[in-house]
Motif scaffolding. Structure first.
Motif, PDB file in Angstrom:
ATOM      1  N   ASP A 219       0.799  -1.223   0.000  1.00  0.00           N
ATOM      2  CA  ASP A 219       0.000   0.000   0.000  1.00  0.00           C
ATOM      3  C   ASP A 219       0.835   1.278   0.000  1.00  0.00           C
ATOM      4  O   ASP A 219       0.286   2.372   0.068  1.00  0.00           O
ATOM      5  CB  ASP A 219      -0.925   0.024   1.229  1.00  0.00           C
ATOM      6  N   ALA A 220       2.164   1.144  -0.057  1.00  0.00           N
ATOM      7  CA  ALA A 220       3.028   2.335  -0.063  1.00  0.00           C
ATOM      8  C   ALA A 220       3.105   2.882  -1.493  1.00  0.00           C
ATOM      9  O   ALA A 220       3.996   2.528  -2.266  1.00  0.00           O
ATOM     10  CB  ALA A 220       4.409   1.980   0.463  1.00  0.00           C
ATOM     11  N   GLU A 221       2.159   3.745  -1.833  1.00  0.00           N
ATOM     12  CA  GLU A 221       2.020   4.210  -3.213  1.00  0.00           C
ATOM     13  C   GLU A 221       3.263   4.971  -3.696  1.00  0.00           C
ATOM     14  O   GLU A 221       3.753   4.744  -4.808  1.00  0.00           O
ATOM     15  CB  GLU A 221       0.784   5.096  -3.340  1.00  0.00           C
ATOM     16  N   LYS A 222       3.781   5.885  -2.890  1.00  0.00           N
ATOM     17  CA  LYS A 222       4.954   6.660  -3.302  1.00  0.00           C
ATOM     18  C   LYS A 222       6.174   5.753  -3.494  1.00  0.00           C
ATOM     19  O   LYS A 222       6.917   5.890  -4.461  1.00  0.00           O
ATOM     20  CB  LYS A 222       5.259   7.745  -2.261  1.00  0.00           C
ATOM     21  N   LEU A 223       6.349   4.832  -2.562  1.00  0.00           N
ATOM     22  CA  LEU A 223       7.479   3.910  -2.650  1.00  0.00           C
ATOM     23  C   LEU A 223       7.357   3.012  -3.866  1.00  0.00           C
ATOM     24  O   LEU A 223       8.339   2.753  -4.569  1.00  0.00           O
ATOM     25  CB  LEU A 223       7.549   3.061  -1.373  1.00  0.00           C
ATOM     26  N   ASN A 224       6.141   2.576  -4.150  1.00  0.00           N
ATOM     27  CA  ASN A 224       5.912   1.716  -5.310  1.00  0.00           C
ATOM     28  C   ASN A 224       6.116   2.458  -6.625  1.00  0.00           C
ATOM     29  O   ASN A 224       6.531   1.859  -7.622  1.00  0.00           O
ATOM     30  CB  ASN A 224       4.499   1.126  -5.264  1.00  0.00           C
ATOM     31  N   ARG A 225       5.808   3.760  -6.624  1.00  0.00           N
ATOM     32  CA  ARG A 225       6.058   4.548  -7.837  1.00  0.00           C
ATOM     33  C   ARG A 225       7.551   4.759  -8.046  1.00  0.00           C
ATOM     34  O   ARG A 225       8.035   4.762  -9.187  1.00  0.00           O
ATOM     35  CB  ARG A 225       5.341   5.902  -7.746  1.00  0.00           C
ATOM     36  N   LEU A 226       8.277   4.963  -6.943  1.00  0.00           N
ATOM     37  CA  LEU A 226       9.722   5.148  -7.053  1.00  0.00           C
ATOM     38  C   LEU A 226      10.427   3.873  -7.496  1.00  0.00           C
ATOM     39  O   LEU A 226      11.427   3.930  -8.221  1.00  0.00           O
ATOM     40  CB  LEU A 226      10.289   5.607  -5.697  1.00  0.00           C
TER      41      LEU A 226
END
Length: 320
Positions: A219-226
């Protein structure tokens, strides 16, 4: 009835278009082509080393450079054990990684007791469990490497490593093996290879594997985008292929360039500054043979009948 989609029938039909004789013939042709390429490479390397500039290059860069005076001599027993465990875990990691990649209908699923909604195939659970053991062994190896000073043997300490590595590669290609004694100093091509496998390939495998594993926060959207999962997949599989290629070449050269001496270094912690010592001692060969038996037994045992009881110690397992 609706006709079956073309995509569902094309691949199997393509395979059925070739008879066993045709497949065997194609394999033979590819084998002959590969041998021809090897032959050309050998002749080319021999030609380069036979001409004046090649001889001068070989004289200036024999294939290795002197290590610092503080470099340890010999391979300790802990390194032998770590080498075996690394080989053992890698063999099973590569096998289970390939199974995960090709598995369509898993025979069993594993779920952690704290989150029964999350489940992964038993094969993936075994793959990740092996990863943890392999990483633990690697951490111990790297720590001992720096504590004991053995790091000097596999971390380049001079820019001369590059021309010497090229020299060693030419000597290998010419089938006139470089003169070296791994008990004292690896040749530069070995040093660069061991450095790459330890400090480049292994971290890449770990970082990409963690991204694809169940411990990664979904659920870590920013981390997954990075760090998208697609990037990790593009790194993880080629890294596995690199490990496979390294293992094949590594084992072939160990056996071809003085098997008894090399196996004594790697498995029995036996060696000498005299490169002719331990060339008839079978101790390392016997330990190596025993390690192959252990690996074969683990390969055969790695099936649901054995894995399910073990997996149930750490979670819940449901079989089809």
């Amino acid at each position: 009835m609706k006709p079956r989609p073309a995509a569902a029938t094309t691949a199997p039909a393509a395979l059925r278009d070739y008879s066993p004789v045709q497949l065997l013939g194609s394999t033979a042709v590819l084998g002959v082509f590969a041998l021809a390429l090897v032959g050309i490479a050998v002749l080319l390397a021999r030609f380069v080393l036979a001409i004046g500039p090649g001889r001068d290059f070989l004289a200036a860069f024999p294939g290795e450079y002197p290590l610092p005076a503080s470099a340890p001599v010999g391979l300790p027993a802990w390194l032998n054990w770590s080498h075996f465990l690394n080989s053992f875990f890698l063999l099973l990691i590569i096998r289970t990684g390939w199974q995960v990649r090709r598995e369509k209908r898993p025979s069993a699923f594993w779920s952690p007791r704290t989150d029964k909604r999350r489940r992964i195939s038993l094969t993936l659970w075994f793959h990740q469990a092996l990863d943890i053991l392999w990483i633990a062994n690697g951490v111990v190896f790297v720590v001992l490497l720096f504590v004991t000073g053995q790091w000097i043997r596999i971390v380049p300490t001079s820019w001369e490593v590059f021309p010497n590595a090229l020299s060693a590669a030419l000597q290998y290609a010419s089938l006139d093996w470089p003169t070296e004694n791994g008990w004292v100093n690896y040749n530069s091509l070995q040093q660069l290879s061991y450095f790459a496998i330890t400090f480049v390939a292994a971290p890449l495998a770990i970082v990409s594997g963690v991204r694809l594993s169940g411990i990664w926060p979904k659920d870590a959207e920013k981390l997954n985008r990075l760090y998208p999962a697609e990037w990790a997949r593009k790194v993880h599989f080629p890294t596995m292929l690199f490990f496979v290629a390294f293992i094949v070449v590594h084992v072939a050269l160990v056996l071809a360039t003085g098997a008894l001496r090399n196996l004594n270094h790697m498995y029995a912690a036996r060696g000498s500054v005299d490169p002719e010592a331990y060339t008839s001692d079978p101790t390392g060969l016997l330990i190596f043979a025993a390690s192959l038996v252990v690996m074969a037994a683990a390969w055969i045992a790695a099936r649901p009948a054995v894995l399910v009881p073990i997996a149930r110690l750490f979670g819940e397992v449901k079989q089809r």
